[in-house]
Design a protein around this motif. Sequence first.
Motif, PDB file in Angstrom:
ATOM      1  N   LEU A   3      -0.147   8.516   4.490  1.00 48.09           N
ATOM      2  CA  LEU A   3       0.790   8.810   5.571  1.00 48.09           C
ATOM      3  C   LEU A   3       0.888  10.290   5.904  1.00 48.09           C
ATOM      4  N   GLY A   4       0.523  11.166   4.977  1.00 44.11           N
ATOM      5  CA  GLY A   4       0.386  12.575   5.295  1.00 44.11           C
ATOM      6  C   GLY A   4       1.673  13.379   5.295  1.00 44.11           C
ATOM      7  N   SER A  42       9.803  14.169   5.644  1.00 47.13           N
ATOM      8  CA  SER A  42      10.958  13.269   5.735  1.00 47.13           C
ATOM      9  C   SER A  42      11.279  12.631   4.392  1.00 47.13           C
ATOM     10  N   ALA A  43      10.231  12.223   3.660  1.00 37.02           N
ATOM     11  CA  ALA A  43      10.452  11.572   2.370  1.00 37.02           C
ATOM     12  C   ALA A  43      11.078  12.530   1.362  1.00 37.02           C
ATOM     13  N   ALA A  44      10.612  13.784   1.347  1.00 39.62           N
ATOM     14  CA  ALA A  44      11.168  14.772   0.421  1.00 39.62           C
ATOM     15  C   ALA A  44      12.639  15.029   0.720  1.00 39.62           C
ATOM     16  N   ARG A  45      12.978  15.082   1.989  1.00 39.11           N
ATOM     17  CA  ARG A  45      14.379  15.268   2.359  1.00 39.11           C
ATOM     18  C   ARG A  45      15.215  14.055   1.979  1.00 39.11           C
ATOM     19  N   LYS A  46      14.676  12.888   2.253  1.00 36.24           N
ATOM     20  CA  LYS A  46      15.452  11.665   2.048  1.00 36.24           C
ATOM     21  C   LYS A  46      15.814  11.462   0.582  1.00 36.24           C
ATOM     22  N   CYS A  47      14.891  11.770  -0.323  1.00 37.46           N
ATOM     23  CA  CYS A  47      15.173  11.543  -1.746  1.00 37.46           C
ATOM     24  C   CYS A  47      15.790  12.759  -2.423  1.00 37.46           C
ATOM     25  N   GLY A  48      15.929  13.874  -1.686  1.00 36.50           N
ATOM     26  CA  GLY A  48      16.536  15.068  -2.261  1.00 36.50           C
ATOM     27  C   GLY A  48      15.688  15.730  -3.325  1.00 36.50           C
ATOM     28  N   ALA A  49      14.363  15.684  -3.164  1.00 43.10           N
ATOM     29  CA  ALA A  49      13.461  16.221  -4.187  1.00 43.10           C
ATOM     30  C   ALA A  49      13.623  17.726  -4.344  1.00 43.10           C
ATOM     31  N   LYS A  50      13.578  18.182  -5.581  1.00 45.22           N
ATOM     32  CA  LYS A  50      13.579  19.624  -5.851  1.00 45.22           C
ATOM     33  C   LYS A  50      12.208  20.219  -5.548  1.00 45.22           C
ATOM     34  N   TYR A  77       0.828  -1.204   0.000  1.00 49.33           N
ATOM     35  CA  TYR A  77       0.000   0.000   0.000  1.00 49.33           C
ATOM     36  C   TYR A  77       0.862   1.254   0.000  1.00 49.33           C
ATOM     37  N   HIS A  78       1.894   1.264   0.823  1.00 46.25           N
ATOM     38  CA  HIS A  78       2.777   2.423   0.910  1.00 46.25           C
ATOM     39  C   HIS A  78       4.004   2.167   0.044  1.00 46.25           C
ATOM     40  N   SER A  79       3.868   2.564  -1.192  1.00 54.07           N
ATOM     41  CA  SER A  79       4.894   2.320  -2.202  1.00 54.07           C
ATOM     42  C   SER A  79       4.963   3.536  -3.109  1.00 54.07           C
ATOM     43  N   ALA A  80       5.750   3.442  -4.160  1.00 52.31           N
ATOM     44  CA  ALA A  80       5.888   4.578  -5.080  1.00 52.31           C
ATOM     45  C   ALA A  80       6.217   4.078  -6.472  1.00 52.31           C
ATOM     46  N   PRO A 125       1.099   8.105  -3.993  1.00 50.40           N
ATOM     47  CA  PRO A 125      -0.177   8.702  -3.583  1.00 50.40           C
ATOM     48  C   PRO A 125      -0.570   8.422  -2.137  1.00 50.40           C
ATOM     49  N   HIS A 126      -0.155   7.278  -1.582  1.00 51.28           N
ATOM     50  CA  HIS A 126      -0.476   6.977  -0.184  1.00 51.28           C
ATOM     51  C   HIS A 126       0.680   7.284   0.754  1.00 51.28           C
ATOM     52  N   GLY A 127       1.818   7.672   0.184  1.00 49.22           N
ATOM     53  CA  GLY A 127       3.009   7.900   0.988  1.00 49.22           C
ATOM     54  C   GLY A 127       3.883   6.661   1.030  1.00 49.22           C
ATOM     55  N   ILE A 128       5.154   6.876   1.307  1.00 49.24           N
ATOM     56  CA  ILE A 128       6.119   5.784   1.391  1.00 49.24           C
ATOM     57  C   ILE A 128       7.074   6.075   2.535  1.00 49.24           C
ATOM     58  N   GLU A 129       7.495   5.025   3.229  1.00 48.39           N
ATOM     59  CA  GLU A 129       8.435   5.215   4.327  1.00 48.39           C
ATOM     60  C   GLU A 129       9.720   5.857   3.797  1.00 48.39           C
ATOM     61  N   PRO A 130      10.194   6.915   4.433  1.00 52.98           N
ATOM     62  CA  PRO A 130      11.387   7.611   3.928  1.00 52.98           C
ATOM     63  C   PRO A 130      12.598   6.708   3.735  1.00 52.98           C
ATOM     64  N   ASN A 131      12.771   5.720   4.610  1.00 55.91           N
ATOM     65  CA  ASN A 131      13.947   4.858   4.487  1.00 55.91           C
ATOM     66  C   ASN A 131      13.955   4.061   3.187  1.00 55.91           C
TER      67      ASN A 131
END
Length: 369
Positions: free
Chosen positions: A288-289, A295-303, A226-229, A250-256
């Motif tokens: 996941l909201g 955290s996810a945006a930071r972890k993947c370095g998203a612009k 469910y929590h995938s990308a 769309p449902h969020g993914i664990e940052p790790n």
Amino acid sequence: METPSAAPPQSESRQEVGTASPANKASTPTTLHISDKAALAAAWSGPHPIITHLNADTTWVLHLPSPEGVERPSGRRRFNVLLDPWLQGPQSDGGRWFSIQWHVVAPSVQTIKELNGLLAELEKDSAPADTAAEMDSYIDVVAISHEFTDHCHEATLRELPSRTPIFAPDKAAKLIRSWKHFDAVTEMPPFVAAETKDWRKTLTCVPLPPWLGIGRVVTPGNSLYYHSAILIAWAGSSAREESNCVIYSPHGIEPNALSGMKGTGLQTLALLHGLDDVRLWMMKQLNLGAVNGVSAARKCGAKYWVATHDEVKKGGGFVSLLLRRTTWSVADAVKREGEKGPVKEPGGDDQAGGYEFVELGSGDGLVLA
């Protein structure tokens, strides 16, 4: 009907397009609306990818320019990837008594035919007169994130020509094949960032062009995936430009699960991740909201962090009685996430969070520059 629970204290309203991210960038994202034909045509002729929100929920089109030196079909400037199309009518899982929903905000295009007409017009306007060519479809590939019908909507998908390539996870692929409508339904290959040094070896496959790849990032041990990308990767527009990707969750993914993205040779131009925390009362967290999104945006370095899947839809059935929604602002999410302590990459420095947050309405687009 989705029932909101008590929201966290709001220090400000949800950030709008062009507001500063936690990194306080001075630049303003370039946004446009599909009704502004002049602005859209100008961006279409430019070198940067564009992503367009077709409804207020989670249907998107990613418009990619072909890299230099790649032969393009006659009269084409863009390769169009359609994500999770649901335009008209209800979506229901498990029967109307169990769960049914309708859009509240009208989609910016009502049908696939209307979308195709818009894409055709953009291509004709930007192509030299002697290269313009009619095509029956300008949607080059479709990527589906889940088998649930707000992502895998049969009525909308059946509007597409049968030759349209479909990429989907295993359960959604099995469902789509059962309709016997599409000629080719491909299961997305898994993508583990920490184990990937060359994304092309992992993600590129027929029928995609060799400069493009589509795969799935999954949180290990997550039930139902469910929590995938979905990860869409493509080569830079020139030999001097690094490869880029969009991560759609769309449902969020664990940052790790996004650890190691910087070592894959990919720059994450955009993370599509929701703001709202949606859960089943006394049971499972569904979306996941925003706190997770920070955290996810930071972890993947998203612009860019682009909000998705936050439409408060009209609902019915048993599940609608259990749904609870908490609406977050980015500022409050950053504050809450910060209370958990700094985010560290393995062997790296604390992540400052240098993304730009953008919220797009139905019909809005963002130039990924």
